[in-house]
Design an enzyme around this catalytic site. Structure first.
Site, PDB file in Angstrom:
ATOM      1  N   ASP A 161       0.824  -1.209   0.000  1.00 23.55           N
ATOM      2  CA  ASP A 161       0.000   0.000   0.000  1.00 23.55           C
ATOM      3  C   ASP A 161       0.857   1.258   0.000  1.00 23.55           C
ATOM      4  O   ASP A 161       0.475   2.278  -0.586  1.00 23.55           O
ATOM      5  CB  ASP A 161      -0.919   0.005   1.227  1.00 23.55           C
ATOM      6  CG  ASP A 161      -2.122  -0.919   1.050  1.00 23.55           C
ATOM      7  OD1 ASP A 161      -2.364  -1.355  -0.093  1.00 23.55           O
ATOM      8  OD2 ASP A 161      -2.796  -1.202   2.045  1.00 23.55           O
ATOM      9  N   GLY A 162       2.025   1.196   0.662  1.00 23.66           N
ATOM     10  CA  GLY A 162       2.915   2.352   0.673  1.00 23.66           C
ATOM     11  C   GLY A 162       3.392   2.725  -0.712  1.00 23.66           C
ATOM     12  O   GLY A 162       3.582   3.909  -1.020  1.00 23.66           O
ATOM     13  N   LYS A 176       2.697   6.242  -2.555  1.00 20.40           N
ATOM     14  CA  LYS A 176       3.824   7.031  -3.036  1.00 20.40           C
ATOM     15  C   LYS A 176       3.587   7.571  -4.440  1.00 20.40           C
ATOM     16  O   LYS A 176       3.994   8.692  -4.757  1.00 20.40           O
ATOM     17  CB  LYS A 176       5.097   6.184  -3.006  1.00 20.40           C
ATOM     18  CG  LYS A 176       6.371   6.970  -3.265  1.00 20.40           C
ATOM     19  CD  LYS A 176       7.603   6.098  -3.090  1.00 20.40           C
ATOM     20  CE  LYS A 176       8.877   6.895  -3.367  1.00 20.40           C
ATOM     21  NZ  LYS A 176      10.091   6.031  -3.248  1.00 20.40           N
ATOM     22  N   ASN A 206      -4.654   8.655   2.021  1.00 22.77           N
ATOM     23  CA  ASN A 206      -4.994   7.944   3.246  1.00 22.77           C
ATOM     24  C   ASN A 206      -5.416   8.892   4.367  1.00 22.77           C
ATOM     25  O   ASN A 206      -6.569   8.913   4.759  1.00 22.77           O
ATOM     26  CB  ASN A 206      -3.803   7.097   3.729  1.00 22.77           C
ATOM     27  CG  ASN A 206      -4.007   5.621   3.467  1.00 22.77           C
ATOM     28  OD1 ASN A 206      -4.960   5.215   2.815  1.00 22.77           O
ATOM     29  ND2 ASN A 206      -3.107   4.806   3.975  1.00 22.77           N
ATOM     30  N   ASP A 214      -2.871  12.053  22.450  1.00 23.22           N
ATOM     31  CA  ASP A 214      -1.559  11.908  21.814  1.00 23.22           C
ATOM     32  C   ASP A 214      -1.569  12.449  20.392  1.00 23.22           C
ATOM     33  O   ASP A 214      -0.510  12.747  19.829  1.00 23.22           O
ATOM     34  CB  ASP A 214      -1.142  10.433  21.784  1.00 23.22           C
ATOM     35  CG  ASP A 214      -0.648   9.940  23.134  1.00 23.22           C
ATOM     36  OD1 ASP A 214      -0.539  10.761  24.064  1.00 23.22           O
ATOM     37  OD2 ASP A 214      -0.371   8.733  23.253  1.00 23.22           O
ATOM     38  N   ALA A 227      -6.517   2.080   7.774  1.00 24.82           N
ATOM     39  CA  ALA A 227      -5.105   2.217   8.129  1.00 24.82           C
ATOM     40  C   ALA A 227      -4.971   2.668   9.595  1.00 24.82           C
ATOM     41  O   ALA A 227      -5.510   2.030  10.492  1.00 24.82           O
ATOM     42  CB  ALA A 227      -4.417   3.195   7.165  1.00 24.82           C
ATOM     43  N   SER A 258      -6.282   5.054  11.309  1.00 20.74           N
ATOM     44  CA  SER A 258      -7.533   5.376  11.988  1.00 20.74           C
ATOM     45  C   SER A 258      -8.191   4.131  12.583  1.00 20.74           C
ATOM     46  O   SER A 258      -8.707   4.162  13.705  1.00 20.74           O
ATOM     47  CB  SER A 258      -8.498   6.063  11.016  1.00 20.74           C
ATOM     48  OG  SER A 258      -9.712   6.394  11.652  1.00 20.74           O
ATOM     49  N   SER A 287      -6.645   1.424  13.539  1.00 20.65           N
ATOM     50  CA  SER A 287      -5.827   1.010  14.682  1.00 20.65           C
ATOM     51  C   SER A 287      -6.116   1.857  15.912  1.00 20.65           C
ATOM     52  O   SER A 287      -5.947   1.402  17.050  1.00 20.65           O
ATOM     53  CB  SER A 287      -4.341   1.109  14.328  1.00 20.65           C
ATOM     54  OG  SER A 287      -4.022   0.244  13.267  1.00 20.65           O
TER      55      SER A 287
END
Length: 292
Positions: free
Chosen positions: A69-70, A74, A142, A172, A184, A186, A188
């Site tokens: 996915d990265g 990109k 994303n 945080d 992604a 969110s 988590s």
């Protein structure tokens, strides 16, 4: 048809998959383009035309991202700029945006025959206005994340929608995501999964100091602004699609809205996203423990 193969050669076996993808597409009379930075790596061992990367994006009909996915994230900006759709071949772990696993690479023949569907994905516009009124503009497929830096114990955030404060919180960090990005960071942080073809903006808090914090979903007419207060000399990090792009100080304002741009993701085998959710997020614990 011209296909630009955009690889991440840091992924395991990705070179092998690039060679195989070139072979499959070439046999279908599809011209393969590669960035000339890979000329010394592949040379004449594959049937490809080597061009400057910008020219590959402008001249191709489709981009084939070989990685995870990265890798898709990109190249998404350039695909959006040139109006080119992306098909992903997953060599990574989750690969929610990839239509094909590397074991399904033979299905690339469907790309040439037109046996696929297009999923139009919205982008976020992120505008940072600093204390001197200078503006910095970015787009995200994303998410946009504002998070405290090391040394800062906790940060206070103020989030507004269309000029009205909707949340004042201690946490945080905070996440603004597209439906694509909902699976992604969110997710988590406790946010819901959203069907990626929808249009909305998701706001999720990271480790909030509250018993009642919940994700909020906004329509695409919303203009969201965020301020951060850390006290002292501490700043917060701003990341766009996982890339740290700015150190935010008190007095800076981030504005989030739906971008006028979009990216089209190719789905070759149908419902690839939901298959990924079922296979990669809903495994029984016994399967996870034995998966190696």
């Amino acid at each position: 048809m011209k296909a630009f193969i955009y690889p991440n050669l840091n992924k395991a076996n990705s070179r092998e998959y690039v060679v195989k993808a070139c072979s499959i597409l070439s046999k279908q009379s599809c011209e393969v383009l590669l960035s000339n930075e890979y000329c010394d790596i592949f040379g004449n061992s594959i049937s490809a035309v080597y061009l400057q990367e910008e020219n590959c994006f402008s001249e191709c009909d489709v981009v084939v991202a070989v990685g995870g996915d990265g890798t898709i994230l990109k190249c998404a900006q350039m695909c959006s700029k040139h109006g080119k759709p992306i098909v992903g071949i997953n060599c990574g772990r989750l690969g929610f945006m990839a239509s094909l696993e590397h074991s399904q690479i033979d299905d690339l023949v469907k790309l040439v025959s037109g046996e696929y569907t297009l999923s139009k994905r919205m982008l976020l516009s992120c505008v940072i206005t600093d204390s001197d009124k200078e503006k910095f503009e970015y787009t995200a497929l994303n998410d946009v994340v504002i998070s405290k830096t090391d040394g800062c114990k906790i940060a206070d955030f103020e989030v507004s929608r269309n000029g009205h404060i909707i949340s004042s919180l201690r946490a945080d960090g905070i996440i603004f995501s597209t439906p694509t990005g909902a699976s992604a960071y969110s997710m988590s942080a406790g946010g819901p999964i959203i069907e990626p073809g929808m249009n909305c903006i998701e706001f999720t808090q990271i480790c909030p100091h509250s018993l009642f914090a919940r994700t909020m979903i906004f329509d695409t007419d919303s203009i969201l602004t965020a301020k951060c207060f850390t006290g002292g000399a501490y700043m917060t990090n701003v990341t766009v699609d996982g890339n740290m792009i700015y150190k935010m100080s008190q007095g800076d304002i981030i504005t989030i809205s739906k971008s006028d741009k979009y990216v089209e993701i190719i789905d070759i085998n149908g419902d690839s996203f939901f298959e990924s959710v079922n296979k990669k997020l809903m495994q029984p614990l016994k399967d996870i423990s034995t998966s190696g």
